[in-house]
Design an enzyme around this catalytic site. Structure first.
Site, short mmCIF file in Angstrom:
data_model
loop_
_atom_site.label_atom_id
_atom_site.label_comp_id
_atom_site.label_asym_id
_atom_site.label_seq_id
_atom_site.Cartn_x
_atom_site.Cartn_y
_atom_site.Cartn_z
N CYS A 65 -12.96 -11.18 -2.80
CA CYS A 65 -11.85 -10.71 -3.64
C CYS A 65 -12.04 -11.15 -5.10
CB CYS A 65 -10.54 -11.24 -3.08
SG CYS A 65 -9.15 -11.03 -4.16
N CYS B 177 -11.58 -7.21 -5.19
CA CYS B 177 -10.29 -6.82 -5.78
C CYS B 177 -10.20 -7.10 -7.28
CB CYS B 177 -9.15 -7.56 -5.11
SG CYS B 177 -9.40 -7.96 -3.38
N LYS C 59 -12.82 -5.37 -9.63
CA LYS C 59 -12.58 -3.93 -9.45
C LYS C 59 -11.34 -3.48 -10.22
CE LYS C 59 -9.73 -2.67 -6.70
NZ LYS C 59 -9.82 -2.46 -5.27
N GLU D 145 11.29 6.92 -8.69
CA GLU D 145 12.58 7.60 -8.50
C GLU D 145 12.41 8.86 -7.66
OE1 GLU D 145 13.78 9.33 -12.18
OE2 GLU D 145 15.88 9.60 -11.58
#
Ligand SMILES: Cc1cc2nc3c(=O)[nH]c(=O)nc-3n(C[C@H](O)[C@H](O)[C@H](O)COP(=O)(O)OP(=O)(O)OC[C@H]3O[C@@H](n4cnc5c(N)ncnc54)[C@H](O)[C@@H]3O)c2cc1C
Length: 512
Positions: A76, A81, A84, A492
């Site tokens: 990670c 993660c 990236k 929304e």
């Protein structure tokens, strides 16, 4: 006074704690030895130490085939993660710069990107995280050992330094959290010799240039996405379907957007050979599966993103009695992360059937530490974990895909609400919004419990993270509709879905 235990004991506090710990660990050096200092291993070791356990964590990075190395923190932090997302952000900023001109910003001259500046900044941030992890381990009294671990028996771990010096540790419990590494197609001539993987891309000092990304996983699409966004000529070679396992309608919208964004796709193709030309370029030959014909093109880099293999080979697992899935090579684990040896546990990417995600590894690691310390019996709940694919148009989801909901509940027993919406920020920028889509998969009867929620659009990760809590609480369609939206946001639009797929009505949102 503070240096002495309760002020009455003749021992210094540190000696006293060590004495108590030695007695608690019994005949072992440690209560817990964790092999693998990535997302899961670090979380588990820190939590266990905080709960009073005597803990050591071994972390060792075998350099990539290309020789790329990095520090503590696992995939990670170093090659997953974090870099990236930062490179994805770099690409989004390029798009925002183009949008900015429509919003009146005067951008002098053509926009260009300097890989070296970005890579250096990203790598510096990673190094700061490596440092932070080491400090935290020290603060929490976890012994960090930069050793390559393997099992000797159910209570003994052997650690090797990179020069081959050996250390032996014994522990009451052992945790294996060694993650995985990218695979190479070893049968394709030149693939390993000339190709790179996600273990290298974030550490390149120079731009990869014109790049062929082979694979259709989220890692492949995310890398191809940011490379395109940074202005590089990028092609994705896909053998079967992109984003297998994800909702395939959503996957199609993600790749449609990427094509419009500039990523080239070579579908139903299989690479055959990679050769280095005297110019230094890589000549790739592939087979078009539909025509059976060979085709060729040249690239500066070839990035293999064809999946990941577990790091189980050098751990001596089977000799100790730990059972593996023969096909995947991953460790067979129970709901409590136990392996077939009662005091050895495994979780994170190495665990069979576990999601390959950082937050699940962290949470599972913390819960395991709490159980081993006798604090709780709570198990990790791996169901309905939300996730996001950080492609140029992000895709976030939680729960079942439409296909999976049909399989589990039957097509006639689910209702799919959907909407094509236009993010407000896309309007002035005149960006293509045809892939911005919302899909809410519900049970058809009763309260219409939500089974899956899917969203493509800006900040999909942020949007889905919020809805994931509602999902965890058993949200129904009426809960969603009772929720008052925040105007004007993309999230929304999720609260406003009212067109069912079954109705065949146009699902395009009009007006504000
Ligand atoms: C390009 C990419 C992008 C990703 N993006 C995301 C994302 O956006 N969100 C997300 O949630 N997940 C993402 N992931 C997945 C995530 O990184 C992993 O799921 C997570 O890191 C798994 O944690 P882990 O603890 O199981 O293993 P790892 O983090 O891989 O840690 C294992 C550690 O053990 C070490 N090790 C291995 N063998 C030994 C040994 N014998 N002795 C000592 N140490 C050893 C390894 O070097 C490594 O440091 C991404 C992965 C990749 C490749």
């Amino acid at each position: 006074m503070a240096a002495f235990c309760r002020g009455r004991c003749r021992w210094k506090r540190s000696s006293c704690i060590q004495f108590i710990r030695r007695n608690l660990t019994g005949p072992f050096d440690y209560d817990l030895v964790v092999i693998g200092g990535g997302s899961g291993g670090l979380a588990c070791s820190k939590e266990a130490a905080q709960l009073g356990q005597k803990v050591a964590v071994l972390d060792y990075v075998e350099p990539s085939v290309k020789g790329t190395k990095w520090g503590i923190g696992g995939t990670c932090v170093n090659v997953g993660c974090i870099p990236k997302k930062l490179m994805h952000q770099a690409a989004l900023l390029g798009t925002a710069l183009k949008d900015a001109q429509k919003y009146g910003w005067q951008v002098p001259g053509p926009i260009s990107h300097d890989w070296r500046t970005m890579a250096e900044a990203v790598q510096n941030h990673i190094r700061s995280l490596n440092w932070g992890h080491r400090v935290q381990l020290q603060d929490k009294k976890v012994t960090y050992l930069n050793l390559k671990g393997s099992l000797v028996d159910e209570h003994t771990v052997k650690g090797l330094t990179k020069t081959g010096k050996e250390t032996t540790l014994t522990a009451k419990n052992i945790v294996i959290a060694t993650g995985g590494r990218p695979k190479y197609p070893t049968h394709i001539p030149g693939a390993m010799e000339h190709g790179i993987t996600s273990d290298d891309i974030f550490w390149l000092e120079e731009s990869p240039g014109k790049t062929l990304v082979v694979g259709a996983s989220y890692v492949a699409l995310e890398c191809a996405g940011f490379l395109t966004g940074l202005g590089l000529d990028t092609t994705v070679m896909v053998r079967s379907v992109p984003l297998r396992g994800f909702d395939q309608q959503m996957a199609g919208l993600v790749t449609d957007y990427m094509e419009d964004y500039g990523t080239k796709f070579c579908l139903r193709t299989v690479p055959k050979r990679v050769a280095k030309l005297s110019s230094g370029e890589l000549q790739v030959t592939w087979v078009d599966q539909q025509t059976g014909q060979d085709q060729q093109d040249t690239f500066d880099s070839v990035l293999w993103a064809i999946g990941r293999a577990p790091e189980t080979k050098t751990l001596n697992l089977e000799n100790v009695g730990i059972k593996l899935n023969k096909d995947s090579g991953k460790i067979l684990v129970g709901a409590d992360e136990s392996t077939s040896v009662s005091n050895i546990y495994a979780f994170g990417d190495i665990g069979e059937g576990r999601p390959e995600l950082t937050p699940t590894a962290i949470k599972a690691g913390k819960l395991l530490a709490r159980r081993l310390s006798g604090q709780t019996s709570e198990l990790m709940n791996y169901d309905n974990v939300a996730t996001t694919v950080f492609t140029p148009l992000e895709y976030g989801c939680v729960g079942l895909s439409e296909e999976e909901a049909e399989i589990r509940h039957g097509k006639d027993f689910i209702e799919v609400y959907h909407a094509f919406y236009k993010p407000l920020e896309f309007t002035v920028a005149e960006r293509n919004a045809s892939s911005c889509y919302i899909k809410v998969v519900c049970e058809r009867g009763g309260d219409q419990r939500i089974l899956g929620l899917h969203f493509t659009g800006p900040n999909a990760g942020e949007v889905i993270q919020g809805f994931a809590m509602g999902f965890r609480c058993g949200a129904t369609l009426s809960h969603l509709k009772e929720t008052v939206g925040i105007h004007p946001t993309c999230a929304e639009e999720i609260t406003k879905v009212n067109i069912t797929k079954r109705s065949g009505l146009d699902a395009t949102v009009t007006g504000c």
